[in-house]
Design a protein around this motif. Sequence first.
Motif, PDB file in Angstrom:
ATOM      1  N   ASP A 161     -60.330 -81.904  24.739  1.00 55.99           N
ATOM      2  CA  ASP A 161     -60.501 -80.456  24.641  1.00 55.99           C
ATOM      3  C   ASP A 161     -60.838 -80.036  23.219  1.00 55.99           C
ATOM      4  N   ALA A 162     -60.230 -80.697  22.240  1.00 62.13           N
ATOM      5  CA  ALA A 162     -60.556 -80.375  20.847  1.00 62.13           C
ATOM      6  C   ALA A 162     -61.995 -80.749  20.521  1.00 62.13           C
ATOM      7  N   HIS A 163     -62.497 -81.852  21.069  1.00 61.47           N
ATOM      8  CA  HIS A 163     -63.878 -82.273  20.812  1.00 61.47           C
ATOM      9  C   HIS A 163     -64.878 -81.290  21.411  1.00 61.47           C
ATOM     10  N   ARG A 164     -64.521 -80.675  22.549  1.00 62.42           N
ATOM     11  CA  ARG A 164     -65.416 -79.710  23.193  1.00 62.42           C
ATOM     12  C   ARG A 164     -65.185 -78.282  22.719  1.00 62.42           C
ATOM     13  N   GLY A 165     -64.186 -78.065  21.859  1.00 65.03           N
ATOM     14  CA  GLY A 165     -63.893 -76.721  21.391  1.00 65.03           C
ATOM     15  C   GLY A 165     -63.181 -75.870  22.423  1.00 65.03           C
ATOM     16  N   ASP A 166     -62.540 -76.510  23.389  1.00 65.70           N
ATOM     17  CA  ASP A 166     -61.833 -75.800  24.449  1.00 65.70           C
ATOM     18  C   ASP A 166     -60.400 -75.530  23.992  1.00 65.70           C
ATOM     19  N   TRP A 167     -60.079 -74.273  23.718  1.00 69.55           N
ATOM     20  CA  TRP A 167     -58.752 -73.869  23.269  1.00 69.55           C
ATOM     21  C   TRP A 167     -57.979 -73.109  24.348  1.00 69.55           C
ATOM     22  N   GLY A 168     -58.519 -73.064  25.561  1.00 71.50           N
ATOM     23  CA  GLY A 168     -57.842 -72.376  26.646  1.00 71.50           C
ATOM     24  C   GLY A 168     -58.145 -70.905  26.735  1.00 71.50           C
ATOM     25  N   PHE A 169     -59.146 -70.430  26.009  1.00 76.51           N
ATOM     26  CA  PHE A 169     -59.503 -69.017  26.059  1.00 76.51           C
ATOM     27  C   PHE A 169     -60.775 -68.830  26.886  1.00 76.51           C
ATOM     28  N   LYS A 170     -61.409 -67.711  26.720  1.00 76.06           N
ATOM     29  CA  LYS A 170     -62.526 -67.359  27.583  1.00 76.06           C
ATOM     30  C   LYS A 170     -63.766 -68.180  27.303  1.00 76.06           C
ATOM     31  N   ARG A 171     -63.945 -68.601  26.061  1.00 76.10           N
ATOM     32  CA  ARG A 171     -65.169 -69.314  25.671  1.00 76.10           C
ATOM     33  C   ARG A 171     -64.798 -70.384  24.636  1.00 76.10           C
ATOM     34  N   PRO A 172     -65.609 -71.430  24.475  1.00 78.45           N
ATOM     35  CA  PRO A 172     -65.341 -72.449  23.447  1.00 78.45           C
ATOM     36  C   PRO A 172     -65.463 -71.862  22.045  1.00 78.45           C
ATOM     37  N   LEU A 173     -64.698 -72.425  21.123  1.00 72.84           N
ATOM     38  CA  LEU A 173     -64.718 -71.976  19.738  1.00 72.84           C
ATOM     39  C   LEU A 173     -65.456 -72.985  18.875  1.00 72.84           C
ATOM     40  N   SER A 174     -65.846 -72.541  17.702  1.00 70.49           N
ATOM     41  CA  SER A 174     -66.662 -73.385  16.828  1.00 70.49           C
ATOM     42  C   SER A 174     -65.864 -74.488  16.155  1.00 70.49           C
ATOM     43  N   ILE A 175     -64.568 -74.358  16.054  1.00 68.99           N
ATOM     44  CA  ILE A 175     -63.742 -75.380  15.420  1.00 68.99           C
ATOM     45  C   ILE A 175     -63.450 -76.467  16.455  1.00 68.99           C
ATOM     46  N   ARG A 176     -63.888 -77.679  16.174  1.00 71.83           N
ATOM     47  CA  ARG A 176     -63.811 -78.774  17.155  1.00 71.83           C
ATOM     48  C   ARG A 176     -63.296 -80.040  16.481  1.00 71.83           C
ATOM     49  N   ARG A 177     -62.052 -80.044  16.155  1.00 75.54           N
ATOM     50  CA  ARG A 177     -61.410 -81.222  15.582  1.00 75.54           C
ATOM     51  C   ARG A 177     -59.936 -81.203  15.935  1.00 75.54           C
ATOM     52  N   ARG A 178     -59.348 -82.374  15.945  1.00 70.97           N
ATOM     53  CA  ARG A 178     -57.946 -82.501  16.280  1.00 70.97           C
ATOM     54  C   ARG A 178     -57.065 -82.102  15.084  1.00 70.97           C
ATOM     55  N   GLY A 179     -55.862 -81.690  15.429  1.00 70.01           N
ATOM     56  CA  GLY A 179     -54.920 -81.312  14.383  1.00 70.01           C
ATOM     57  C   GLY A 179     -55.181 -79.968  13.758  1.00 70.01           C
ATOM     58  N   ALA A 180     -56.019 -79.147  14.376  1.00 67.45           N
ATOM     59  CA  ALA A 180     -56.317 -77.822  13.839  1.00 67.45           C
ATOM     60  C   ALA A 180     -55.396 -76.781  14.483  1.00 67.45           C
ATOM     61  N   PHE A 181     -55.133 -75.708  13.754  1.00 73.20           N
ATOM     62  CA  PHE A 181     -54.281 -74.612  14.226  1.00 73.20           C
ATOM     63  C   PHE A 181     -54.987 -73.300  13.936  1.00 73.20           C
ATOM     64  N   ILE A 182     -54.956 -72.393  14.911  1.00 74.29           N
ATOM     65  CA  ILE A 182     -55.611 -71.103  14.759  1.00 74.29           C
ATOM     66  C   ILE A 182     -54.682 -70.006  15.264  1.00 74.29           C
ATOM     67  N   SER A 183     -54.959 -68.785  14.841  1.00 76.01           N
ATOM     68  CA  SER A 183     -54.327 -67.585  15.380  1.00 76.01           C
ATOM     69  C   SER A 183     -55.431 -66.660  15.875  1.00 76.01           C
ATOM     70  N   VAL A 184     -55.253 -66.098  17.049  1.00 76.50           N
ATOM     71  CA  VAL A 184     -56.280 -65.297  17.717  1.00 76.50           C
ATOM     72  C   VAL A 184     -55.894 -63.826  17.605  1.00 76.50           C
ATOM     73  N   LYS A 185     -56.825 -63.030  17.139  1.00 74.87           N
ATOM     74  CA  LYS A 185     -56.607 -61.591  17.024  1.00 74.87           C
ATOM     75  C   LYS A 185     -57.069 -60.849  18.259  1.00 74.87           C
ATOM     76  N   ASN A 186     -58.202 -61.255  18.804  1.00 75.18           N
ATOM     77  CA  ASN A 186     -58.765 -60.592  19.974  1.00 75.18           C
ATOM     78  C   ASN A 186     -59.518 -61.624  20.793  1.00 75.18           C
ATOM     79  N   VAL A 187     -59.241 -61.675  22.092  1.00 73.90           N
ATOM     80  CA  VAL A 187     -59.893 -62.664  22.950  1.00 73.90           C
ATOM     81  C   VAL A 187     -61.335 -62.286  23.235  1.00 73.90           C
ATOM     82  N   ASP A 188     -61.587 -61.021  23.470  1.00 76.68           N
ATOM     83  CA  ASP A 188     -62.939 -60.575  23.840  1.00 76.68           C
ATOM     84  C   ASP A 188     -63.244 -59.259  23.142  1.00 76.68           C
ATOM     85  N   THR A 189     -64.183 -59.271  22.222  1.00 73.66           N
ATOM     86  CA  THR A 189     -64.597 -58.080  21.494  1.00 73.66           C
ATOM     87  C   THR A 189     -65.773 -57.412  22.221  1.00 73.66           C
TER      88      THR A 189
END
Length: 381
Positions: free
Chosen positions: A37-65
């Motif tokens: 999932d990290a290789h494909r940028g799948d973080w469990g939200f509506k769309r894939p994200l640009s960060i695609r590496r293991r061991g990364a951590f993010i905070s989401v402000k808005n799922v859909d703008t």
Amino acid sequence: MASTVARVSPFGQLLKQSKFSSFDSRIAQVYTTHGGDAHRGDWGFKRPLSIRRRGAFISVKNVDTPEYQTEWSSAEPQAFWMKNWDELQITPQWSYQVPSEEPRDHVQESDHLPNQQDPSAWRPPCLPNLDAMSREEFRKYLARIQAHRNRFYKETQAVQAKKGVSGSSFYQLSNSYALGWDELYAQYLSKQRRADPRSREIEHLPHRNGGLSYANYTPLQTFLMTKERKGRLVDEYVGKDRKKLFYVASFAGMAGIVQKHHAGLAQPMVWDDPRRTGQVMLRPQNAVLHRLPNVVGRVRQGLKATKMDMELKVSDGQSHVRSNPYPPGSRQYIAAEPLELTSSRRRNMDNLVVRSKARFSPSTGVTLGILSNIIRKEDSS
């Protein structure tokens, strides 16, 4: 007749397992992903994200703008800081608890300390949060308190009569205490519930350090289960009389204070001198919380809003020597032989004496060279 079971649609099952269903814009959360999932940028939200590496951590402000984008930011400094804090295994305290209630965070489970096993001796009473109540809850709470009003008044009059003081009215009671009579009686009910062994009511108490550490480590556990870590003395604080008071150290991603009597022979770093790096081995002594971040609400805050002081101590090796370096109870601890501390200390002192003599005594070659020059001058004369 076979019973019919409602089947969950694939979309409903996918939505239930995704992070999109648990997302709340009013709660500050940190997300991570693993494996493919990290290789494909799948973080469990509506769309894939640009960060695609293991061991990364993010905070989401808005799922859909409105622009069909997911607003996110990196949360790796906060996640790594929490990992460093878990490795320290130290229990922080609030600033208002340090002078008067310091032993409450160091409760020992022992039959020889019955007072510390009693929760009424170290837990604060449970007071209801009036600001978090709805109108209906607040109305029921007032009705429940008013039902105990006369009982509380009689018990207060009886206590004052034992002390030889005349009875006071409700108005006088409200002005004679820092808290109102309703809060005083709420404390009394809370202590009664704890004293009743058959009570199964769960009291809603705020966490003692805001969720920073859920384990209650004692100073002995912290010393035995952790090791000293690398740090750096970056600066020294000098008082008005030009006297060194303490050092400022960089340790485990935060700034701490090292008192002068806890620094030993360590010296702070000097920017112009590459040999004085200020690197030392440090151990945390205590941590005091002054302010916690607001992680729930319209305006969410991160770890930068936390205000905490930490006192450190330089581990010089001699003051932290143990005859058995293994964890207590382990096989190595039982089978290990005690170290000869006296002989090692004498050996260290002998080495220091030899070094001092070698530093101030000239070598044999230098002595012979000086004598040969003197003989040559006498022969030439």
